[in-house]
Write an enzyme that holds these catalytic residues in place. Structure first.
Site, short mmCIF file in Angstrom:
data_model
loop_
_atom_site.label_atom_id
_atom_site.label_comp_id
_atom_site.label_asym_id
_atom_site.label_seq_id
_atom_site.Cartn_x
_atom_site.Cartn_y
_atom_site.Cartn_z
N LYS A 77 1.11 -1.59 0.26
CA LYS A 77 -0.08 -0.22 0.11
C LYS A 77 0.79 1.29 -0.37
O LYS A 77 0.27 2.43 0.40
CB LYS A 77 -1.27 0.32 1.45
CG LYS A 77 -1.72 -1.06 1.10
CD LYS A 77 -2.68 -1.68 0.18
CE LYS A 77 -3.53 -0.80 -0.72
NZ LYS A 77 -4.30 -1.26 -1.62
N GLY A 79 2.51 2.38 -3.02
CA GLY A 79 2.57 2.61 -4.62
C GLY A 79 2.98 1.97 -5.42
O GLY A 79 4.01 2.30 -6.72
N ARG A 81 2.69 -0.87 -6.87
CA ARG A 81 2.55 -1.17 -8.44
C ARG A 81 2.00 0.28 -9.09
O ARG A 81 2.63 -0.27 -10.17
CB ARG A 81 0.38 -1.70 -8.26
CG ARG A 81 0.23 -1.68 -9.25
CD ARG A 81 0.42 -2.69 -10.50
NE ARG A 81 0.27 -3.82 -10.30
CZ ARG A 81 0.50 -5.34 -10.93
NH1 ARG A 81 1.54 -4.41 -11.85
NH2 ARG A 81 0.82 -6.14 -10.12
N LYS A 283 -7.38 0.28 -6.89
CA LYS A 283 -6.29 1.63 -6.33
C LYS A 283 -7.95 2.99 -6.15
O LYS A 283 -8.37 3.34 -6.85
CB LYS A 283 -5.77 1.70 -7.44
CG LYS A 283 -4.78 0.45 -7.35
CD LYS A 283 -4.03 0.53 -6.43
CE LYS A 283 -3.84 -1.72 -6.41
NZ LYS A 283 -2.44 -1.47 -5.41
N GLY A 284 -7.15 3.81 -5.28
CA GLY A 284 -7.88 4.99 -4.93
C GLY A 284 -9.01 4.71 -4.03
O GLY A 284 -10.12 5.58 -4.96
N ARG A 285 -9.50 3.63 -3.13
CA ARG A 285 -10.35 3.17 -2.88
C ARG A 285 -10.98 4.31 -1.95
O ARG A 285 -9.28 5.02 -1.42
CB ARG A 285 -10.12 1.94 -1.79
CG ARG A 285 -10.73 0.73 -2.14
CD ARG A 285 -10.49 -0.47 -1.29
NE ARG A 285 -10.58 -1.33 -2.55
CZ ARG A 285 -9.06 -2.41 -2.26
NH1 ARG A 285 -8.16 -1.46 -1.64
NH2 ARG A 285 -8.73 -3.52 -3.03
N THR A 286 -11.87 4.77 -1.12
CA THR A 286 -12.41 6.00 -0.43
C THR A 286 -11.88 5.23 1.26
O THR A 286 -12.39 4.35 1.46
CB THR A 286 -13.94 6.15 -0.66
OG1 THR A 286 -14.17 7.12 -1.77
CG2 THR A 286 -13.86 6.91 0.76
N HIS A 287 -10.89 5.80 1.94
CA HIS A 287 -10.94 5.59 3.08
C HIS A 287 -12.12 5.76 4.23
O HIS A 287 -12.55 6.75 3.87
CB HIS A 287 -9.88 6.07 4.02
CG HIS A 287 -8.52 5.74 2.83
ND1 HIS A 287 -6.71 6.04 3.16
CD2 HIS A 287 -7.85 4.66 1.90
CE1 HIS A 287 -6.22 5.44 2.89
NE2 HIS A 287 -6.78 5.15 2.03
#
Length: 326
Positions: A77, A79, A81, A283-287
């Protein structure tokens, strides 16, 4: 290699920073096994190494399979990828698309198995792979060193607090029934005792893991990439990566565009494909919303380790400054 029985400064600090006897030292390998970004099957891996697969989408049917000369070893987590996709845009780099997990889960399969997972390369091309769990695997430094002691290592790091929340968010998307972040993060909420044995927290104690690597590799063979700058200035970070790998700076500003929906940069489409390369849905899921007090306690917990990490690497990642700006 230096003696690996003694714990280093970060391990000793971790014991004193928490209640006595609460925390496992760096050598005990007390990591729960987390599903990594991909739990790669053997079949996927053999496909990854074959020409025409996504693992070697532009790999010709000639050349030979070589063991990797460079590895992206962490962190989950952080970065990794994004970095892998960007460096694969370089014509002199061939990389496996999936995570081989050789130095942590598949080591008993042997180096020949590992070599067969790799794409074919021509002379002068670099073979790479990324498995973010290597950074926190106790045996990985020794194993990689025994494969090739001049292997170049790349670690993508980001603010350990946001990394932990991102890690939790990924697990939550797969297991919606898990307890809240707050419940998992504390051993004792009232006393504010952070549970450093929970892998989401433990991975971010970078100084602790780095001590393990420095027993086998000089700092000059490890490049630390800022996960934050990979988003705000991808071309700048990629320039450092290409220099470190001894490559011409071919991946530059013109390879990236900012995707407003996603909130991070994407690679522009290569000439031979019809769509731009943007990272997937995961990728870029809302926390989830985390109690500010929990975040404050986590920042306090990580601060001495961050400072130690800055001293060890000679780089200030400005995670504390970034927080005081908010």
């Amino acid at each position: 290699a230096a003696n690996s029985s003694g714990e280093g400064a970060a391990g000793a600090w971790l014991r004193t920073a928490l209640a006595p006897g609460e925390v496992i030292t760096a050598q005990s390998g007390a990591f729960e096994r987390d599903p990594q970004e991909s739990s790669t099957t053997d079949e996927e891996l053999s496909r990854a190494g074959s020409p025409g697969s996504r693992g070697g989408s532009t790999t010709p049917d000639y050349g030979e399979q070589r063991l990797p000369q460079a590895l992206i070893i962490g962190v989950k987590k952080g970065g990794t990828r994004a970095l892998l996709e960007a460096i694969r845009a370089h014509p002199d780099v061939r990389a496996v698309g999936t995570e081989p997990h050789f130095f942590d889960r598949n080591y008993e399969k042997g180096l020949e198995w590992y070599r067969n997972v790799m794409p074919k390369t021509l002379d002068g091309q670099i073979t790479m792979e990324k498995t973010p769990s290597y950074f926190v695997t106790n045996e990985a430094p020794r194993r990689i060193h025994s494969m090739a002691k001049d292997t170049k290592l790349i670690v993508v790091v980001r603010n350990p607090v946001t990394r932990a929340i991102s890690d939790y968010t990924q697990t939550l998307s797969k297991k919606p029934e898990i307890p809240t972040f707050e419940v998992l993060a504390f051993k004792n909420r009232t006393l504010g005792l952070i549970d450093a044995s929970w892998s989401a927290i433990r991975i971010g104690i970078y100084a602790l893991h780095l001590e393990n690597w420095l027993q086998y590799f000089p700092l000059s063979q490890i490049l630390f990439v800022s996960g934050e700058r990979l988003i705000t200035d991808p071309a700048g970070e990629m320039a450092k990566v290409q220099d470190f790998l001894g490559l011409k700076r071919i991946v530059t500003e013109k390879h990236f565009y900012f995707n407003k929906t996603k909130g991070f940069p994407c690679l522009k489409k290569p000439e031979d494909s019809s769509a731009p390369r943007c990272l997937g849905k995961s990728k870029g899921r809302t926390h989830p919303k985390i109690d500010p007090d929990v975040i404050h306690r986590l920042r306090k917990f990580y601060k001495p380790f961050n400072v130690m990490f800055y001293q060890m690497t000679g780089q200030d990642f400005q995670w504390e400054r970034e927080e005081s700006d908010k």
